[in-house]
Design an enzyme around this catalytic site. Sequence first.
Site, short mmCIF file in Angstrom:
data_model
loop_
_atom_site.label_atom_id
_atom_site.label_comp_id
_atom_site.label_asym_id
_atom_site.label_seq_id
_atom_site.Cartn_x
_atom_site.Cartn_y
_atom_site.Cartn_z
N VAL A 198 0.73 -1.09 -0.01
CA VAL A 198 0.04 -0.11 -0.02
C VAL A 198 0.93 1.27 0.01
CG1 VAL A 198 -1.76 1.22 1.32
CG2 VAL A 198 -1.91 -1.07 1.08
N GLU A 199 2.12 1.27 0.97
CA GLU A 199 2.74 2.49 0.95
C GLU A 199 3.54 2.84 -0.22
OE1 GLU A 199 2.89 4.82 3.18
OE2 GLU A 199 2.16 3.74 4.93
N SER A 200 4.10 1.60 -0.80
CA SER A 200 5.13 2.20 -2.06
C SER A 200 4.87 1.27 -3.25
CB SER A 200 6.62 2.22 -1.37
OG SER A 200 6.95 0.98 -1.23
#
Length: 214
Positions: A87-89
């Site tokens: 989700v983050e990167s």
Amino acid sequence: MKKQKQNKKSFWGIADTVVAIFVAVFIFVFALSAVMVNYLEDETPSTSQGNTNQGSTEYPTLYAKEVKAAAEKYGIEEERIYAVIRVESNFKKEAVSSADARGLMQMLPSTYESQCKRLGIEYNVEDLFDPAKNIDVCTYYLKRMYDMFGDWDHAHAAYNAGYGNVKKWLKNPEYTREGKLINDKIPFKETRNYVKKVDYYYTEYKLANASNNK
């Protein structure tokens, strides 16, 4: 007759021009497509040494060695770490957000510095782009958030929006039910979506892992 010949020449001249424009546009589109393919290939995250299981495109398991080490060290399931990275990167180790969060698990330099002090390790902002160090320190911080709230949705909300906000929301009955945040009532739209996405990918990684272990 002379006028007809001139008209024919004019017609074929226009036709030749149209064909030339069509060919030029086709060549341009083809060249642009080639550039985009190369760009997307460059954006594909690289694997770390010793990582032979990359998983699917939708649920990759890149940096397996680093994830496994952090999971064992801090007592967190590997699937949860993968979900956060996804989700983050999306596994891009050089990712930088508009807020200046950096690396695989997207941590702000100021937060990274404070966690390094807690862990008693040297702070170097460039280490946020080092997969092993990023995953280690960010997983430590994620576990801190869980220990603080005793709930993974709260921990993920705090990871995204800051634990101060989560503490404030938990005191407001408008956002809670029986002491737990109602995800659809989280005031920040980004955080609402973030928690849902992490939960979704965590579940999918668990299912994929269970399927692979059959």
